[in-house]
Design an enzyme around this catalytic site. Sequence first.
Site, short mmCIF file in Angstrom:
data_model
loop_
_atom_site.label_atom_id
_atom_site.label_comp_id
_atom_site.label_asym_id
_atom_site.label_seq_id
_atom_site.Cartn_x
_atom_site.Cartn_y
_atom_site.Cartn_z
N ASP A 43 0.83 -1.21 0.00
CA ASP A 43 0.00 0.00 0.00
C ASP A 43 0.87 1.26 0.00
O ASP A 43 1.98 1.25 0.52
CB ASP A 43 -0.90 -0.01 1.24
N GLY A 46 -0.02 5.29 -4.57
CA GLY A 46 -0.61 6.55 -4.99
C GLY A 46 -0.10 7.72 -4.19
O GLY A 46 0.22 8.79 -4.75
N ARG A 47 0.00 7.54 -2.87
CA ARG A 47 0.51 8.62 -2.01
C ARG A 47 1.97 8.93 -2.32
O ARG A 47 2.39 10.08 -2.26
CB ARG A 47 0.33 8.23 -0.53
N HIS A 60 2.76 3.10 -8.87
CA HIS A 60 2.57 1.66 -9.13
C HIS A 60 3.81 1.07 -9.80
O HIS A 60 4.22 -0.05 -9.49
CB HIS A 60 1.34 1.45 -10.02
N LEU A 154 10.59 -20.64 -2.68
CA LEU A 154 9.55 -19.75 -2.17
C LEU A 154 8.26 -19.89 -2.97
O LEU A 154 8.28 -19.88 -4.20
CB LEU A 154 10.04 -18.29 -2.25
N ARG A 217 -5.27 -1.14 9.31
CA ARG A 217 -6.38 -2.01 8.98
C ARG A 217 -5.86 -3.15 8.09
O ARG A 217 -4.82 -3.02 7.47
CB ARG A 217 -7.50 -1.25 8.28
#
Length: 270
Positions: A43, A46-47, A60, A154, A217
């Site tokens: 996450d 965008g910021r 991205h 992995l 969250r």
Amino acid sequence: MYNRIARLWRQKESKDLDGADLEKLLAKIDRNRVPRHIAIIMDGNGRWANSRGLPRFFGHKAGVESLRDIVRACSEFKIQVLTVYAFSTENWKRPQEEVNVLMDLLVEYLYKEIDELCREGVKLNPIGKLDELPAGVIKALQMAVERSRTNEGLILNLALNYGGRTEIVEAVRNIASNVKKGILSIDQIDGNTISGYLYTSGQPDPDLLIRPSGDFRISNFLLWQLAYTEFWLTPVLWPDFRRVHLMRAIVDFQSRERRFGGLKKNNRTT
């Protein structure tokens, strides 16, 4: 334009990492107690772009560099499973142009990285409602899954069009269907049964969840599997996340006592 900005960004990142004593950090990691399964909510793209006055696309694109570094690091540390939250069932609500960019980047990543992933023994395992993805993405995923099918290193779970509630609903439906068919009895249904019907069937639950970007969250991610997972939160945005941050998370994880609902060792009675 992107290549020039990305080069400057990587130079800055390298300079920042020069100040970190990676050797001391590495020495703190017990290779025999690394998490078996690490989950990451990727996450902050965008910021990251907005803070630099750039279109979200640049965030991205930069985030792909972080994924590449973390996959390599997890392979080196002999992590068994890495699950990354790449695209949620809710992400379709974003502007179509941004969705198209994300899908194009995914296809580009798969075709560009599959050779190295195979050299490192990485096995790609996409999870989510994959049949709803664009045809080009499905084709690229099928290629990568087939190419990496026999790899024994992995396991890279790529969560695409993924939602934790949807995963549980699908599991319940499949269990109910098998009960109706007589394949399964109600008395046989327990926690292990449900786990066996999830996308991560046969894999250990995540030991460690990493959430970059400063949010608090889980965003509908691995709702069943995270029951006893240790959380590591950081304000670092995903495009700035590198192996040094992964190492810090592992060191912190190894300092914790996982009780799974029990008592601390010094509080237990004989």
